[in-house]
Design a protein around this motif. Structure first.
Motif, PDB file in Angstrom:
ATOM      1  N   ILE A  39      12.178   5.017  -4.565  1.00 55.37           N
ATOM      2  CA  ILE A  39      11.570   3.896  -3.839  1.00 55.37           C
ATOM      3  C   ILE A  39      11.488   2.667  -4.737  1.00 55.37           C
ATOM      4  O   ILE A  39      11.788   1.541  -4.319  1.00 55.37           O
ATOM      5  CB  ILE A  39      10.177   4.306  -3.318  1.00 55.37           C
ATOM      6  CG1 ILE A  39      10.333   5.321  -2.177  1.00 55.37           C
ATOM      7  CG2 ILE A  39       9.380   3.086  -2.855  1.00 55.37           C
ATOM      8  CD1 ILE A  39       9.051   5.962  -1.742  1.00 55.37           C
ATOM      9  N   GLU A  40      11.098   2.872  -5.981  1.00 53.82           N
ATOM     10  CA  GLU A  40      11.012   1.752  -6.924  1.00 53.82           C
ATOM     11  C   GLU A  40      12.380   1.101  -7.130  1.00 53.82           C
ATOM     12  O   GLU A  40      12.490  -0.130  -7.201  1.00 53.82           O
ATOM     13  CB  GLU A  40      10.453   2.253  -8.255  1.00 53.82           C
ATOM     14  CG  GLU A  40       8.987   2.682  -8.182  1.00 53.82           C
ATOM     15  CD  GLU A  40       8.525   3.370  -9.464  1.00 53.82           C
ATOM     16  OE1 GLU A  40       9.403   3.767 -10.276  1.00 53.82           O
ATOM     17  OE2 GLU A  40       7.305   3.539  -9.644  1.00 53.82           O
ATOM     18  N   LEU A  41      13.420   1.917  -7.236  1.00 54.90           N
ATOM     19  CA  LEU A  41      14.764   1.377  -7.440  1.00 54.90           C
ATOM     20  C   LEU A  41      15.211   0.538  -6.246  1.00 54.90           C
ATOM     21  O   LEU A  41      15.804  -0.542  -6.417  1.00 54.90           O
ATOM     22  CB  LEU A  41      15.754   2.523  -7.671  1.00 54.90           C
ATOM     23  CG  LEU A  41      15.648   3.264  -9.001  1.00 54.90           C
ATOM     24  CD1 LEU A  41      16.628   4.424  -9.035  1.00 54.90           C
ATOM     25  CD2 LEU A  41      15.915   2.309 -10.168  1.00 54.90           C
ATOM     26  N   GLU A  99      11.869   3.021   3.121  1.00 55.91           N
ATOM     27  CA  GLU A  99      11.012   3.724   4.080  1.00 55.91           C
ATOM     28  C   GLU A  99      10.908   5.186   3.672  1.00 55.91           C
ATOM     29  O   GLU A  99      11.921   5.838   3.420  1.00 55.91           O
ATOM     30  CB  GLU A  99      11.577   3.630   5.492  1.00 55.91           C
ATOM     31  CG  GLU A  99      10.746   4.384   6.528  1.00 55.91           C
ATOM     32  CD  GLU A  99      11.342   4.307   7.919  1.00 55.91           C
ATOM     33  OE1 GLU A  99      10.733   4.880   8.845  1.00 55.91           O
ATOM     34  OE2 GLU A  99      12.396   3.688   8.093  1.00 55.91           O
ATOM     35  N   ALA A 100       9.690   5.686   3.594  1.00 52.37           N
ATOM     36  CA  ALA A 100       9.463   7.092   3.252  1.00 52.37           C
ATOM     37  C   ALA A 100       9.125   7.866   4.525  1.00 52.37           C
ATOM     38  O   ALA A 100       8.280   7.443   5.317  1.00 52.37           O
ATOM     39  CB  ALA A 100       8.318   7.213   2.252  1.00 52.37           C
ATOM     40  N   ALA A 111       1.765   8.136  -0.250  1.00 54.50           N
ATOM     41  CA  ALA A 111       2.440   6.948   0.253  1.00 54.50           C
ATOM     42  C   ALA A 111       1.898   5.698  -0.431  1.00 54.50           C
ATOM     43  O   ALA A 111       2.665   4.788  -0.779  1.00 54.50           O
ATOM     44  CB  ALA A 111       2.265   6.841   1.767  1.00 54.50           C
ATOM     45  N   MET A 112       0.616   5.650  -0.632  1.00 56.24           N
ATOM     46  CA  MET A 112       0.029   4.489  -1.300  1.00 56.24           C
ATOM     47  C   MET A 112       0.434   4.440  -2.768  1.00 56.24           C
ATOM     48  O   MET A 112       0.646   3.364  -3.338  1.00 56.24           O
ATOM     49  CB  MET A 112      -1.494   4.523  -1.167  1.00 56.24           C
ATOM     50  CG  MET A 112      -2.000   4.419   0.266  1.00 56.24           C
ATOM     51  SD  MET A 112      -1.446   2.911   1.110  1.00 56.24           S
ATOM     52  CE  MET A 112      -2.403   1.669   0.235  1.00 56.24           C
ATOM     53  N   ASP A 113       0.566   5.597  -3.384  1.00 57.14           N
ATOM     54  CA  ASP A 113       0.966   5.646  -4.794  1.00 57.14           C
ATOM     55  C   ASP A 113       2.441   5.255  -4.950  1.00 57.14           C
ATOM     56  O   ASP A 113       2.790   4.481  -5.844  1.00 57.14           O
ATOM     57  CB  ASP A 113       0.733   7.052  -5.344  1.00 57.14           C
ATOM     58  CG  ASP A 113       1.229   7.198  -6.778  1.00 57.14           C
ATOM     59  OD1 ASP A 113       0.825   6.383  -7.629  1.00 57.14           O
ATOM     60  OD2 ASP A 113       2.026   8.113  -7.040  1.00 57.14           O
ATOM     61  N   TRP A 114       3.282   5.758  -4.085  1.00 58.19           N
ATOM     62  CA  TRP A 114       4.703   5.428  -4.153  1.00 58.19           C
ATOM     63  C   TRP A 114       4.951   3.971  -3.787  1.00 58.19           C
ATOM     64  O   TRP A 114       5.869   3.344  -4.299  1.00 58.19           O
ATOM     65  CB  TRP A 114       5.500   6.301  -3.202  1.00 58.19           C
ATOM     66  CG  TRP A 114       5.549   7.750  -3.578  1.00 58.19           C
ATOM     67  CD1 TRP A 114       5.099   8.331  -4.725  1.00 58.19           C
ATOM     68  CD2 TRP A 114       6.077   8.813  -2.775  1.00 58.19           C
ATOM     69  NE1 TRP A 114       5.309   9.694  -4.699  1.00 58.19           N
ATOM     70  CE2 TRP A 114       5.913  10.016  -3.515  1.00 58.19           C
ATOM     71  CE3 TRP A 114       6.663   8.868  -1.522  1.00 58.19           C
ATOM     72  CZ2 TRP A 114       6.324  11.251  -3.020  1.00 58.19           C
ATOM     73  CZ3 TRP A 114       7.075  10.099  -1.033  1.00 58.19           C
ATOM     74  CH2 TRP A 114       6.906  11.271  -1.779  1.00 58.19           C
ATOM     75  N   GLY A 115       4.175   3.449  -2.851  1.00 62.78           N
ATOM     76  CA  GLY A 115       4.314   2.064  -2.445  1.00 62.78           C
ATOM     77  C   GLY A 115       5.551   1.729  -1.646  1.00 62.78           C
ATOM     78  O   GLY A 115       6.137   0.650  -1.831  1.00 62.78           O
TER      79      GLY A 115
END
Length: 576
Positions: free
Chosen positions: A330-332, A341-342, A363-367
């Motif tokens: 997700i960060e990349l 989108e997760a 979900a909040m941690d991954w952002g």
């Protein structure tokens, strides 16, 4: 020879949130028929136009179809059955044909429920439908139907006949869609306020996720020429004013070489179109250095199958990823300007209020820019279903739509499960609304995300989001009074038989001498077709998808995937 295609009028509060989708199935089927000499066809999109039964009768009365073709996913199967029944009421002599994944494996139950259906097409439909049309045109129907591979049909006295499988179309470049069959002004993607298409670059999937059945349906993984796919997209853009497309593949990035060629072709042509895909976390990590090029080619949205918060669930689903990998992927994507989108699957046996809260915190941690919580849906023809079948209580397939809690976790009532999922949605998108989306610096990303928010809010105000209006859900205070309206009269009277599914998935054993010559190639081929649990190298992928493949390796590959060029043995032809 007059053919009428009909998309059944089925709705749920899932994918339709983003807009009205152009149905690719009819474009590919009609294009293949046209290449085979049959171009007198019409398409009725009862779903997009929300056509009532009376209006459908009136539309059908305008035609004199020889064949009526309807498709069905599992949740739309009853609407599809009824659609063919209406067509037969208006035109009793018309041949009613049903296609799609549900009928492929559940043909016995379908024909038991709907004996007015003349034939069920099993698996990839283009070649089979063309053969059916030719048989009708040449007067070989119904007497010669047993000679048509890839169909099932009723044969009196409550009997069903399934003919040997039709081999997959080896050269998928011979399938050229007729996109002009669609009325394009109807198909609008809300986030970008533009016309949307869903072309395919490949068929099948080389992975064997236990909750999915696409890899079983296609039986073989085949990739189209990237140049020809972009030719198709250019036609969509220039002739039909399409401004956004989503590749309909299960995982378009798995063949890295083909996907990169596709991206390069889009870069070179500089088409005014944006696009999105679904793919695996592992492919994003693999392609870290290529993500800027993907974005430059117009790729703006990637939906990742992160699936579950608990690694236990990831293992259950046969996902080859870890929680840490999901976050890094997700960060990349965000670093390279791509919407991330997760996707989370919820509602399994071990679900509790605490595990649902874990998915929110994760979900909040991954952002991720977006998050989606989908209810676990136990497809009756999936591998995971066999492990959980004793816990399945609902056989009303119309509710198998990812938004209705089919499974009831022991620790929760279904209404509570729905409420906790809505609690996650409310908090996640409220946070994004006030603290993220309006402040995104990239103008395109900001426009896209606000457009997605508009789509979510629109469906929420219309009470269509997650079918909340149908369920009677108004918030936590209503969780105990939610009604899912399951039709309890529906039962799994005739499910997919193990022998028939085994025959469909596999093929005759390879001869020992052939296997000895092609051990490495066969191993790669089996992984390409769902027979392994590791990612292929580029060399293996190239060998597995080369056109035309070496004779021996091709024979081993096709047999490994159930796609051989010989007919099934008599024992593999089911007669009930």
């Amino acid at each position: 020879m007059r053919i009428v295609f009909i998309h059944p009028n089925y709705h749920s509060g899932g994918a339709e949130i983003a807009g009205k989708w152009s149905p690719a199935w009819v474009a590919y089927l009609s294009g293949y028929l046209k290449a085979g000499g049959y171009s007198d066809y019409r398409f009725i999109d009862a779903m997009t136009d929300d056509i009532s039964e009376d209006d459908l009768r009136a539309l059908l009365a305008e035609d004199r179809p020889d064949i009526v073709v309807v498709t069905a996913l599992t949740p739309s199967i009853y609407k599809a059955e009824r659609t063919i029944q209406i067509a037969k009421e208006v035109h009793p002599n018309a041949i009613g044909v049903l296609g799609g994944i549900h009928g492929t494996f559940m043909y016995e139950q379908v024909l038991y429920e709907a004996p007015w259906i003349d034939a069920v097409i099993r698996g990839e439909g283009e070649a089979v439908l063309l053969n059916v049309v030719r048989a009708v045109d040449e007067g070989r129907w119904p007497d010669g139907r047993a000679e048509i591979r890839g169909i099932a049909y009723p044969d009196g006295d409550n009997k069903v006949v399934a003919t040997p499988a039709e081999p997959p179309i080896r050269d998928v470049d011979t399938i050229v869609a007729d996109w002009s069959v669609l009325d394009w002004h109807k198909y609008i993607y809300i986030p970008m306020n533009t016309r949307v298409a869903t072309p395919n670059m490949a068929r099948g999937c080389p992975f064997t996720c236990s909750f999915c059945s696409q890899w079983k349906f296609w039986r073989d993984y085949r990739v189209r020429s990237p140049k020809l796919v972009v030719d198709e997209i250019e036609t969509l853009v220039k002739e039909h004013n399409v401004g956004f497309f989503i590749l309909g593949d299960e995982e378009p990035t798995i063949n890295r070489k083909a996907f990169l060629a596709f991206v390069e072709e889009l870069e070179n042509r500089k088409l005014p179109v944006y696009w999105g895909i679904n793919t695996r976390v592992t492919d994003i990590l693999r392609d870290e250095d290529l993500l800027p090029r993907y974005r430059a080619a117009g790729l703006v949205h990637i939906s990742l199958g992160t699936e579950a918060a608990a690694q236990l669930n990831l293992d259950l689903f046969n996902k080859e990823t870890t929680v840490a990998q999901n976050k890094h992927a997700i960060e990349l994507l965000q670093k390279n300007g791509i919407i991330a989108e997760a996707q989370f699957i919820v509602g399994l046996e071990n679900e509790t209020k605490e595990t649902l809260e874990e998915t929110f915190q994760m979900a909040m941690d991954w952002g991720p820019d977006m998050a989606n919580w989908a209810m676990f849906t136990p497809w009756p023809f999936s591998d995971l279903y066999k492990e959980m079948s004793d816990k399945v209580e609902v056989f009303d397939f119309e509710k198998y739509n990812f938004v209705t809690p089919i499974m009831k976790p022991p620790a929760m009532e279904r209404g509570e499960l729905l409420d906790r999922v809505m609690h996650n949605y409310r908090r996640f998108y409220m946070f994004k609304t006030f603290f993220r989306y309006p402040w995104v610096r990239d103008p395109l990303r900001r426009r896209y995300l606000l457009g997605c928010l508009k789509a979510v809010m629109k469906s929420a105000f219309e009470r269509k989001f997650y079918d909340l209006g149908k369920f009677g859900y108004w918030g936590p205070q209503s969780k105990k009074s939610v009604k899912f309206h399951f039709d309890k009269s529906r039962t799994l009277t005739r499910g997919p038989e193990d022998d028939q599914v085994a025959a469909w998935k596999s093929a005759p054993k390879r001869k020992a001498e052939a296997a000895a010559e092609t051990t490495a190639a066969a191993a790669a081929a089996m992984r390409a077709c769902g027979g392994g649990d590791e990612q292929m190298t580029e060399e293996e992928m190239e060998k597995a998808t080369a056109k035309p493949p070496p004779k021996v390796a091709a024979a081993a590959a096709m047999r490994a995937c159930g796609g051989g060029n010989e007919q099934m043995a008599d024992s593999e032809t089911t007669v009930h």
